[in-house]
Motif scaffolding. Structure first.
Motif, PDB file in Angstrom:
ATOM      1  N   LEU A 294       0.844  -1.189   0.000  1.00 51.95           N
ATOM      2  CA  LEU A 294       0.000   0.000   0.000  1.00 51.95           C
ATOM      3  C   LEU A 294       0.880   1.241   0.000  1.00 51.95           C
ATOM      4  O   LEU A 294       1.936   1.272   0.640  1.00 51.95           O
ATOM      5  CB  LEU A 294      -0.915   0.016   1.233  1.00 51.95           C
ATOM      6  N   SER A 295       0.436   2.276  -0.718  1.00 52.31           N
ATOM      7  CA  SER A 295       1.172   3.536  -0.714  1.00 52.31           C
ATOM      8  C   SER A 295       0.833   4.327   0.537  1.00 52.31           C
ATOM      9  O   SER A 295      -0.189   4.093   1.192  1.00 52.31           O
ATOM     10  CB  SER A 295       0.819   4.348  -1.958  1.00 52.31           C
ATOM     11  N   GLN A 296       1.687   5.295   0.877  1.00 46.74           N
ATOM     12  CA  GLN A 296       1.411   6.121   2.050  1.00 46.74           C
ATOM     13  C   GLN A 296       0.170   6.996   1.830  1.00 46.74           C
ATOM     14  O   GLN A 296      -0.521   7.330   2.791  1.00 46.74           O
ATOM     15  CB  GLN A 296       2.628   6.996   2.374  1.00 46.74           C
ATOM     16  N   ASP A 297      -0.128   7.343   0.589  1.00 42.29           N
ATOM     17  CA  ASP A 297      -1.365   8.081   0.314  1.00 42.29           C
ATOM     18  C   ASP A 297      -2.585   7.244   0.702  1.00 42.29           C
ATOM     19  O   ASP A 297      -3.550   7.758   1.274  1.00 42.29           O
ATOM     20  CB  ASP A 297      -1.447   8.458  -1.175  1.00 42.29           C
ATOM     21  N   THR A 298      -2.531   5.947   0.409  1.00 38.68           N
ATOM     22  CA  THR A 298      -3.633   5.062   0.787  1.00 38.68           C
ATOM     23  C   THR A 298      -3.739   4.946   2.296  1.00 38.68           C
ATOM     24  O   THR A 298      -4.842   4.996   2.863  1.00 38.68           O
ATOM     25  CB  THR A 298      -3.432   3.674   0.164  1.00 38.68           C
ATOM     26  N   TYR A 299      -2.598   4.779   2.965  1.00 39.30           N
ATOM     27  CA  TYR A 299      -2.610   4.725   4.435  1.00 39.30           C
ATOM     28  C   TYR A 299      -3.212   6.000   5.024  1.00 39.30           C
ATOM     29  O   TYR A 299      -4.039   5.957   5.945  1.00 39.30           O
ATOM     30  CB  TYR A 299      -1.199   4.535   4.971  1.00 39.30           C
ATOM     31  N   ARG A 300      -2.815   7.148   4.487  1.00 37.42           N
ATOM     32  CA  ARG A 300      -3.298   8.428   5.029  1.00 37.42           C
ATOM     33  C   ARG A 300      -4.791   8.607   4.799  1.00 37.42           C
ATOM     34  O   ARG A 300      -5.531   9.011   5.696  1.00 37.42           O
ATOM     35  CB  ARG A 300      -2.508   9.588   4.404  1.00 37.42           C
ATOM     36  N   ARG A 301      -5.247   8.301   3.582  1.00 38.17           N
ATOM     37  CA  ARG A 301      -6.671   8.455   3.285  1.00 38.17           C
ATOM     38  C   ARG A 301      -7.512   7.557   4.183  1.00 38.17           C
ATOM     39  O   ARG A 301      -8.512   8.003   4.774  1.00 38.17           O
ATOM     40  CB  ARG A 301      -6.944   8.132   1.815  1.00 38.17           C
ATOM     41  N   ASN A 302      -7.128   6.291   4.277  1.00 39.28           N
ATOM     42  CA  ASN A 302      -7.899   5.363   5.116  1.00 39.28           C
ATOM     43  C   ASN A 302      -7.822   5.744   6.585  1.00 39.28           C
ATOM     44  O   ASN A 302      -8.796   5.586   7.330  1.00 39.28           O
ATOM     45  CB  ASN A 302      -7.385   3.938   4.917  1.00 39.28           C
ATOM     46  N   SER A 303      -6.663   6.248   7.014  1.00 41.01           N
ATOM     47  CA  SER A 303      -6.506   6.644   8.408  1.00 41.01           C
ATOM     48  C   SER A 303      -7.358   7.865   8.728  1.00 41.01           C
ATOM     49  O   SER A 303      -8.045   7.907   9.760  1.00 41.01           O
ATOM     50  CB  SER A 303      -5.036   6.939   8.714  1.00 41.01           C
ATOM     51  N   VAL A 304      -7.343   8.859   7.843  1.00 47.59           N
ATOM     52  CA  VAL A 304      -8.157  10.064   8.060  1.00 47.59           C
ATOM     53  C   VAL A 304      -9.638   9.707   8.054  1.00 47.59           C
ATOM     54  O   VAL A 304     -10.420  10.202   8.881  1.00 47.59           O
ATOM     55  CB  VAL A 304      -7.837  11.121   6.978  1.00 47.59           C
ATOM     56  N   ARG A 305     -10.042   8.833   7.128  1.00 53.18           N
ATOM     57  CA  ARG A 305     -11.448   8.419   7.064  1.00 53.18           C
ATOM     58  C   ARG A 305     -11.858   7.710   8.360  1.00 53.18           C
ATOM     59  O   ARG A 305     -12.954   7.953   8.892  1.00 53.18           O
ATOM     60  CB  ARG A 305     -11.654   7.503   5.855  1.00 53.18           C
ATOM     61  N   PHE A 306     -10.978   6.865   8.878  1.00 56.60           N
ATOM     62  CA  PHE A 306     -11.289   6.159  10.123  1.00 56.60           C
ATOM     63  C   PHE A 306     -11.389   7.131  11.294  1.00 56.60           C
ATOM     64  O   PHE A 306     -12.316   7.037  12.113  1.00 56.60           O
ATOM     65  CB  PHE A 306     -10.219   5.110  10.408  1.00 56.60           C
ATOM     66  N   LEU A 307     -10.463   8.079  11.383  1.00 55.49           N
ATOM     67  CA  LEU A 307     -10.480   9.037  12.495  1.00 55.49           C
ATOM     68  C   LEU A 307     -11.717   9.927  12.439  1.00 55.49           C
ATOM     69  O   LEU A 307     -12.322  10.240  13.475  1.00 55.49           O
ATOM     70  CB  LEU A 307      -9.205   9.882  12.469  1.00 55.49           C
ATOM     71  N   GLN A 308     -12.105  10.347  11.232  1.00 59.50           N
ATOM     72  CA  GLN A 308     -13.306  11.171  11.099  1.00 59.50           C
ATOM     73  C   GLN A 308     -14.550  10.406  11.528  1.00 59.50           C
ATOM     74  O   GLN A 308     -15.420  10.949  12.214  1.00 59.50           O
ATOM     75  CB  GLN A 308     -13.443  11.652   9.651  1.00 59.50           C
ATOM     76  N   GLN A 309     -14.629   9.156  11.136  1.00 59.69           N
ATOM     77  CA  GLN A 309     -15.779   8.340  11.524  1.00 59.69           C
ATOM     78  C   GLN A 309     -15.812   8.134  13.037  1.00 59.69           C
ATOM     79  O   GLN A 309     -16.886   8.199  13.660  1.00 59.69           O
ATOM     80  CB  GLN A 309     -15.714   6.988  10.808  1.00 59.69           C
ATOM     81  N   ARG A 310     -14.649   7.939  13.650  1.00 58.33           N
ATOM     82  CA  ARG A 310     -14.610   7.754  15.098  1.00 58.33           C
ATOM     83  C   ARG A 310     -14.999   9.037  15.828  1.00 58.33           C
ATOM     84  O   ARG A 310     -15.672   8.982  16.858  1.00 58.33           O
ATOM     85  CB  ARG A 310     -13.210   7.306  15.526  1.00 58.33           C
ATOM     86  N   ARG A 311     -14.611  10.193  15.289  1.00 59.25           N
ATOM     87  CA  ARG A 311     -14.990  11.458  15.922  1.00 59.25           C
ATOM     88  C   ARG A 311     -16.487  11.683  15.832  1.00 59.25           C
ATOM     89  O   ARG A 311     -17.114  12.184  16.767  1.00 59.25           O
ATOM     90  CB  ARG A 311     -14.235  12.615  15.262  1.00 59.25           C
ATOM     91  N   ARG A 312     -17.077  11.316  14.688  1.00 59.29           N
ATOM     92  CA  ARG A 312     -18.533  11.496  14.544  1.00 59.29           C
ATOM     93  C   ARG A 312     -19.286  10.607  15.524  1.00 59.29           C
ATOM     94  O   ARG A 312     -20.296  11.014  16.109  1.00 59.29           O
ATOM     95  CB  ARG A 312     -18.962  11.186  13.107  1.00 59.29           C
ATOM     96  N   GLN A 313     -18.819   9.389  15.705  1.00 54.17           N
ATOM     97  CA  GLN A 313     -19.485   8.486  16.631  1.00 54.17           C
ATOM     98  C   GLN A 313     -19.342   8.937  18.077  1.00 54.17           C
ATOM     99  O   GLN A 313     -20.238   8.726  18.899  1.00 54.17           O
ATOM    100  CB  GLN A 313     -18.916   7.072  16.467  1.00 54.17           C
ATOM    101  N   ALA A 314     -18.221   9.577  18.383  1.00 57.86           N
ATOM    102  CA  ALA A 314     -17.996  10.027  19.758  1.00 57.86           C
ATOM    103  C   ALA A 314     -18.632  11.382  20.047  1.00 57.86           C
ATOM    104  O   ALA A 314     -18.723  11.788  21.206  1.00 57.86           O
ATOM    105  CB  ALA A 314     -16.496  10.101  20.044  1.00 57.86           C
ATOM    106  N   ARG A 315     -19.065  12.116  19.011  1.00 59.20           N
ATOM    107  CA  ARG A 315     -19.641  13.447  19.192  1.00 59.20           C
ATOM    108  C   ARG A 315     -21.034  13.326  19.824  1.00 59.20           C
ATOM    109  O   ARG A 315     -21.896  12.617  19.309  1.00 59.20           O
ATOM    110  CB  ARG A 315     -19.747  14.153  17.849  1.00 59.20           C
ATOM    111  N   PRO A 316     -21.317  14.049  20.962  1.00 55.45           N
ATOM    112  CA  PRO A 316     -22.644  13.953  21.607  1.00 55.45           C
ATOM    113  C   PRO A 316     -23.710  14.671  20.788  1.00 55.45           C
ATOM    114  O   PRO A 316     -23.431  15.619  20.057  1.00 55.45           O
ATOM    115  CB  PRO A 316     -22.420  14.642  22.957  1.00 55.45           C
TER     116      PRO A 316
END
Length: 362
Positions: A294-316
């Motif tokens: 995997l390229s680092q661009d793929t790692y970054r995109r998937n990582s950012v997408r995961f972090l954004q989804q986790r923030r939305r789930q944790a947002r009250p």
């Protein structure tokens, strides 16, 4: 009288030797095709179970089970192998077997006896056999310490231990030592089948040694920084995340928080971080395609997408005001009432009986 051959083998015990003989290699040398030396797909001679480099009763029981299964596999080979003189010689008592350890011997052999009551020590209760995997060297490797093993391009080695550091303990004929995993490739495919999938949730680690990036896809970190490991690759170069930044970093320079870093520091001094495959010159693979990465661009995109989804789930959820709660009263929304139809539409849709009654009323 016919030739002598072995009909049955029973394991009564085994001895752990720190400088063992390599006479089991003779069987492979006499049957190179069946040993897979010419083509790995033709191998039928079983792999000798790898030695365990730590102690404990559980390990002793596991070793008993793996050796028992190994002997059984030898006896089930075709007659030309299972009844050949070389297999008989394999089990003969050798001069080393009769030597007693000397008093000045630093590491003395350790003997383990199989209990007579085998009810609680059945093979089914013991872990399966350890299979030595065979790899090929893609380039020459010059060792820099006595614990390492030099390689030439095309050398075929058996891997005894795969360390997370990216240094693998290998054996080749009478030689043994640590080799960088980046210099080795599987025989059947360029891809490492045991590489795990990325874990974008990440595992927290602490850097125990600073590292300055040498390539664009690496990341520079100082000692004592906390990061998340999102992909543990077997070559010892893990993908780490610091904020929204990802990159390769030597796993030898990482330690889980709270663990003693003394042993890891000793390994760093003795071997250092293994080289990356992209830095190896004159590498020659037997496979037509390169390994999938995997390229680092793929790692970054998937990582950012995961972090954004986790923030939305944790947002009250936003709190409603008291006035809004009073107006709604917490009741469910009522369905809308349709408008009243006109008199002409009612008269048009009503029954004939209703029409006559309306006419008489008028």
């Amino acid at each position: 009288m016919g030739d002598t051959f072995i009909r049955h083998i029973a394991l009564l015990g085994f001895e752990k030797r720190f400088v063992p003989s390599q006479h089991y290699k003779q069987l492979k040398e006499m049957f190179p095709i069946e040993a897979g030396d010419i083509n790995a797909e033709n191998r039928i001679i079983p792999h000798l179970p790898a030695p365990r480099w730590f102690d404990g009763q559980r390990v002793a029981e596991s070793r008993q089970g793996t050796l028992t299964e190994y002997f059984g596999a030898l006896m089930s080979l075709p007659v030309k192998i299972s009844r050949c003189p070389h297999l008989l010689d394999f089990f003969k008592v050798r001069p080393d077997d009769l030597k007693l350890p000397t008093d000045n011997q630093v590491k003395k052999p350790e003997t383990y006896l199989v209990p007579k009551d085998s009810k609680n020590n059945s093979v089914t209760d013991i872990t399966g056999p350890i299979i030595l995997q065979t790899y090929r060297a893609i380039a020459d490797f010059e060792k820099t310490s006595g614990s390492q093993m030099a390689l030439a391009t095309g050398d075929v080695v058996d891997v005894v231990e795969k360390s997370e550091s990216g240094w693998w303990f290998c054996q080749m004929k009478t030689k043994r030592g640590w080799v960088p995993a980046s210099y080795l490739e599987p025989l059947d495919s360029p891809d490492e089948a045991e590489d795990p999938e990325p874990n974008y949730e990440g595992e927290p680690y602490v850097t125990i040694k600073a590292y300055t990036a040498q390539m664009e896809d690496e990341v520079s970190l100082q000692e004592g920084e906390t990061i998340d490991v999102i992909h543990k690759l077997l070559d010892g170069w893990w993908v780490v995340r610091k904020g929204d930044i990802t990159g390769y970093f030597p796993s030898m320079y990482l330690q889980k928080s709270g663990q003693d870093a003394a042993q890891a520091q000793r390994q760093i001094k003795s071997r250092g971080a293994p080289p990356r495959r992209s830095s190896i010159r004159n590498a020659h693979s037997i496979h037509q395609r390169s390994r999938k990465r995997l390229s680092q661009d793929t790692y970054r995109r998937n990582s950012v997408r995961f972090l954004q989804q986790r923030r939305r789930q944790a947002r009250p959820e936003p709190q409603r005001s008291a006035r809004e709660q009073a107006q709604t009263g917490g009741a469910k929304p009522q369905p809308a009432v349709p408008p009243r139809p006109s008199a002409d539409l009612i008269l048009h849709r009503c029954s004939e009986s209703t029409k006559r009654k309306l006419s008489s009323a008028v």
